[in-house]
Design an enzyme around this catalytic site. Structure first.
Site, PDB file in Angstrom:
ATOM      1  N   ARG A 100     -39.707  66.420  53.243  1.00 37.66           N
ATOM      2  CA  ARG A 100     -38.796  65.544  52.623  1.00 37.66           C
ATOM      3  C   ARG A 100     -39.342  64.505  51.955  1.00 37.66           C
ATOM      4  O   ARG A 100     -38.671  63.934  50.918  1.00 37.66           O
ATOM      5  CB  ARG A 100     -38.171  64.782  53.931  1.00 37.66           C
ATOM      6  N   GLU A 171     -27.866  70.655  52.281  1.00 36.91           N
ATOM      7  CA  GLU A 171     -27.152  69.481  52.333  1.00 36.91           C
ATOM      8  C   GLU A 171     -27.956  68.192  51.620  1.00 36.91           C
ATOM      9  O   GLU A 171     -28.909  68.514  51.261  1.00 36.91           O
ATOM     10  CB  GLU A 171     -27.469  68.992  53.981  1.00 36.91           C
TER      11      GLU A 171
END
Lengths: 484, 151, 484, 151
Positions: A100, A171
């Site tokens: 991330r 997402e």
């Protein structure tokens, strides 16, 4: 380059793309045309966009867990278990926190250590490290559509890899994967990065492959007033649509008051539809409700109560999908058995409630109109700040605190607003900061919180907010002061 | 009386901000001067903040399961930077998966942490412990000083 | 003696009482005045009637499990566990099946075998065998009010013993503890027996001790149309009131459709209140919802879904109490751990929903009016059959099939009606038998089931009923035909 | 062909009627002539009904946990009453509490039951088994008859 809410030009996109694919060695395996051919031949029942559209048409709510571990074979085992023993309708690939943050080197070290130690040292699947062919290996091993769920401010390479790898949903968003997930990355940068991600999706659509996109609804997952998260969802939806996204799922995190939660999902769907129409986008719109994202009770039986109530809320609201928690929530990452249990209790509740909707009442109608009015106050100002450009407006709105997400880690978030629950457990604005609500709305919020303060015999204060944060973990929705 | 400085932050690639904001509020209410370096903080960020503010303790949170890797070597780096005897606390969901807390605690204590907290611990417990530990440290300091005088 | 809905005369009651107390040796320990003195000094928080009244005033829903084992010490251990680890608000004493049939000799043999084998050979607490002093021993060992829950057609001696023993609530009724629990005992007899039980309660009330009475709402627990169970509840409430009962809890078994369940509880409370007023009784009225009484899934996670949904329904309906199931339901009598888990998931759900009520909508209003209209059709005819006497009317109503409970074992039940679910899962009348509904109501029920039959592409038939009976155990509410 | 008679009932002090009514429906649909003695039935009620109707099988249900005590001695009483070789089936929640089904099955088989069913078994399983068992019994009868002829 100047930020603008405008479809990226082919030239600038492909120039940027060249560089993006060099960020990690696995980037070189992404070949757009080969990927389109691959995606066109995967079975229809593994396409996320098609499954979401069909669920909406059938009026049912699908259940999707969160799950991801460091190693491919272990990850496959986990997903197969959730499919076969949990009965999941859709499968996730939760991505680890190093990925991330684009820290692929550290991710690689953790993969190596996971192999040596024979336990996952990562809180998710490091998809960039594993690359396209491993994404396809995962897809081959299951019979359900796959989505990446992460929290990545710069998800450009990740997006390229997952879609080429056959995962048909992604997402995220420039706001929802920045403000709750980053500390010092500018919103300008992440909105621009997510324009790239959305453009990738748009390209696939134009080449005949349907891909689902889902802005992350719950944001910090903690007492976010519905109008604020709905405003973010609508903005991200419009930004995605401009880049060519066609199949969109807008999300919302359960707050706990049934009337407010149902009103929020319905307001979101209705208001987003109006905005898409106004701006000329044709969108396949669906919705997702996230089961309670705040603190959970440590006890598993109590957790089942929280989980089932989230499932019931999703069904009664008519959400197309529900994201499922597990009875291990309070303890961190769940075992696969606990994860499957969460899905099974959710599915049982969804099945019992199939076809049942919360009927419109005076309360529900009023709450829906309130959420829409609040959301409109915010969005009107965002458009104004951007002189009609939504991307510019969003950046300026966060700069000025016109948009402001409670408990967010980002330095680019004003952090001036405070939420708290009213006596019925609905989340209201305690401090408005610079959010441009009209007087009527402000008075109404203030009045509801004053009523609570009166009942509790204390002042409206930050302690009330802290009490609300820990309330569900302690078994109640509203954090009442302890009776001494 | 001057307030005691403490450094608070969330270590590693972890962006969980809610607990951080609550701890900030609670320890401030508890009488401490909180230097909150926020989420996504490296070991160096904790150490630099502690040196700059002459802090008596570093409170490390980790909610995302990578805490074990992120916290390794922090005690050694503190020593190298001259932060001798600084109190190190850790709390949150420190490891991936449901593990026996006692073994997690033991691993963190071996890594040089003075206090290790299970998920869901109230901030009040940490505040009480910190006051106890600081009082003990002060007593020990007085004792050392007295000992110097006598000898 | 002729059956009449009239308070038993002092003479006839005490004459009968002499004989009742000889039914088993423990009867001789019952001394009314001594019992009143004892009951007056038990702490207020152990009085069932007071706790129910307070819960209603506070607008909260209390959670009560079912539980009972053969031996006193084991039973105490069980109740303490449910109190301390489960967090129950009210405690039960579920009575074993031999006692329910007045087969005290067999009960004694099973007690002896339970002692030898060191495991409970009974499915409940044989309270008549254990007698008054053991009831008091149980009460002393806990900090919550106690109730007897059984299914005893002739509960006269049981009633004498439990109240003298300090248990301040008794479940049952002349209809609800006959038709679903007996095969060949006449209704005339059981209504008369329960007049005696109600008169005992009335006597205590007159002597200054409040005792709660609860007719058994769910009857056979299987697809009972709400109007039929509400009619039984109102009749038993009126019969109890005539004997001097003052604190009454009327019950209903969850059917699964939220709108219908909430409508049923509210219709029950409103309509009962109207009848009590009409006939001049002053009653402290509360309500209880029984979590799903039909077949459960074998899987525990799925069972938690069913349990939590029942808890949510009770809260949204505003029921004063909810009777809790356990994750072992499909397997028979639960362990005490599983029992406590059921309570904890229930309490968590109740706490999250504290203060939340289902708002009145068009659907809810219509459903409530439908249930009331159906109930009135039945009750009007019952009064007519009895020439104004409700006890006589009830007996005749069952004789003629005007009242008729689906799947009941009693030979005194016509067994002509059949229930089935409509497309939304609400329970409707498939066969009306001799129930005197008006044409409008019949047409409406028929229409709804015809719509379901059409959707399923089959005829309305008994197979539909069978499918509905097993549906929840298989994970859904409506028993759709399997797609081949 | 004449239908085979079977006796169906719920034994002991048990009044669970729903499953009884469904079994009645299912076995009737399955081609059997069901003599349903209903709930709250004593061992004698089963035996008398079987004698009166010359039944080929007795199907005992028990849902309330006392089944073990209620079923003891049924096989012996059948033998005494002259019901030799009658099929005895039992099913439901046969014992109090959550017990390992295999051990429950073993106990009931020792008591002389031919088939024992766990909670939640579909009626179809029982119908299929009954058809198999009856066919076998018939074959055995033929075999005995043939054997007589030969000898």
């Amino acid at each position: 380059m100047e930020l603008k809410n405008k479809k990226l030009s082919e030239e600038s996109f492909f120039q940027e793309r060249k560089e993006v694919l060099t960020h990690w060695v696995t980037g070189k395996d992404v070949d757009l045309q080969e990927a389109v051919d691959y995606l066109k031949q995967i079975p229809k029942h593994k396409n996320f966009a098609l499954k979401m559209r069909k669920a909406k048409a059938d009026g049912i709510t699908l259940a999707q867990p969160r799950a991801g571990v460091a190693l491919v074979d272990e990850h496959i085992k986990l997903l197969q278990y959730l499919q076969n023993e949990g009965g999941a309708d859709l499968l996730p690939n939760t991505i680890d926190s190093y990925t991330r943050q684009n820290r692929y080197q550290e991710g690689q070290a953790a993969i190596d250590e996971s192999m040596r130690e024979n336990r996952s040292m990562l809180n998710g699947f490091p998809v960039v490290n594993h690359g396209v062919h491993n994404c396809r290996k995962v897809l081959d091993a299951v019979e359900l559509p796959l989505q990446a769920r992460h929290g990545t401010p710069d998800a450009r390479l990740l997006t390229e890899i997952i879609h080429a790898g056959g995962w048909t949903s992604n997402e995220g968003g420039g706001i929802s994967y920045n403000i709750p997930y980053a500390k010092s990355i500018s919103l300008e940068k992440t909105i621009r990065h997510w324009q790239y991600c959305d453009r990738v999706t748009g390209l696939y659509e134009e080449m005949g492959v349907e891909i689902n996109r889902e802005p992350f609804g719950p944001l910090t997952g903690t007492l976010v007033p519905p109008s604020m998260s709905n405003a973010v969802a609508i903005i991200e939806g419009l930004l995605a649509a401009e880049q060519g996204v066609k199949n969109l799922t807008l999300g919302y995190g359960q707050c706990g008051n049934l009337t407010q939660d149902v009103a929020a999902i319905r307001a979101l769907e209705e208001q987003a539809t109006e905005y898409f129409k106004e701006y000329g986008y044709e969108i396949d719109l669906t919705t997702v409700l996230h089961q309670w994202m705040g603190g959970f009770p440590a006890d598993e039986a109590k957790s089942f109560g929280v989980i089932s109530w989230g499932a019931a809320t999703a069904a009664l609201a008519g959400a197309t999908k529900v994201i499922v928690k597990t009875p291990h929530e309070a303890m961190g990452i769940p075992t696969m058995e606990a994860n499957a249990q969460g899905i099974r209790s959710t599915k049982q509740t969804l099945n019992l409630l199939k076809g049942q909707r919360l009927s419109i009442s005076k309360d529900l109608g009023m709450e829906k109109e309130l959420i829409k009015a609040e959301t409109k106050c915010i969005l009107d100002k965002v458009f104004e700040l951007g002189n009609g450009d939504l991307a510019v407006g969003a950046v300026k709105a966060f700069e000025t605190g016109v948009m402001d997400i409670p408990f967010a880690p980002s330095n680019y978030n004003a952090g001036k607003i405070l939420p708290a629950r009213d006596n019925n457990g609905a989340v209201r604005y305690l401090e408005f900061g610079n959010i441009p609500m009209n007087k009527e709305i402000k008075d109404f919020n203030n009045q509801l919180l004053a009523e609570r303060a009166k009942l509790e015999g204390r002042e409206v204060s930050f302690q009330m907010v802290v009490d609300d944060i820990y309330a569900v973990g302690k078994g109640t929705l509203v954090g009442r002061p302890e009776i001494k | 009386m001057m307030k005691t400085n403490i450094v608070l932050g969330v270590i590693g690639a972890d962006c969980h901000a809610v607990g951080n904001k609550v701890l900030d509020y609670a320890f401030t209410q508890g009488g401490f001067e909180v230097i909150n370096i926020g989420v996504l903080s490296a070991q160096e960020d904790f150490i630099n903040a502690a040196i700059e503010t002459n802090a008596a303790a570093i409170l490390v949170s980790s909610l995302y399961g990578h805490g074990e890797m992120d916290c390794r070597g922090l005690r050694e780096k503190c020593e190298e930077a001259g932060l001798k005897d600084i109190l190190l606390y850790a709390g949150g969901n420190l490891v991936v998966g449901k593990q026996d807390f006692d073994s997690v605690k033991e691993r963190f204590e071996k890594m040089g942490f003075d206090r290790v907290y299970a998920p869901g611990t109230s901030p009040d417990a940490g505040i009480a412990d910190l006051k106890t530990d600081l009082a003990e440290a002060e007593e020990m300091a007085h004792y050392k000083q007295d000992f110097k005088k006598v000898s």
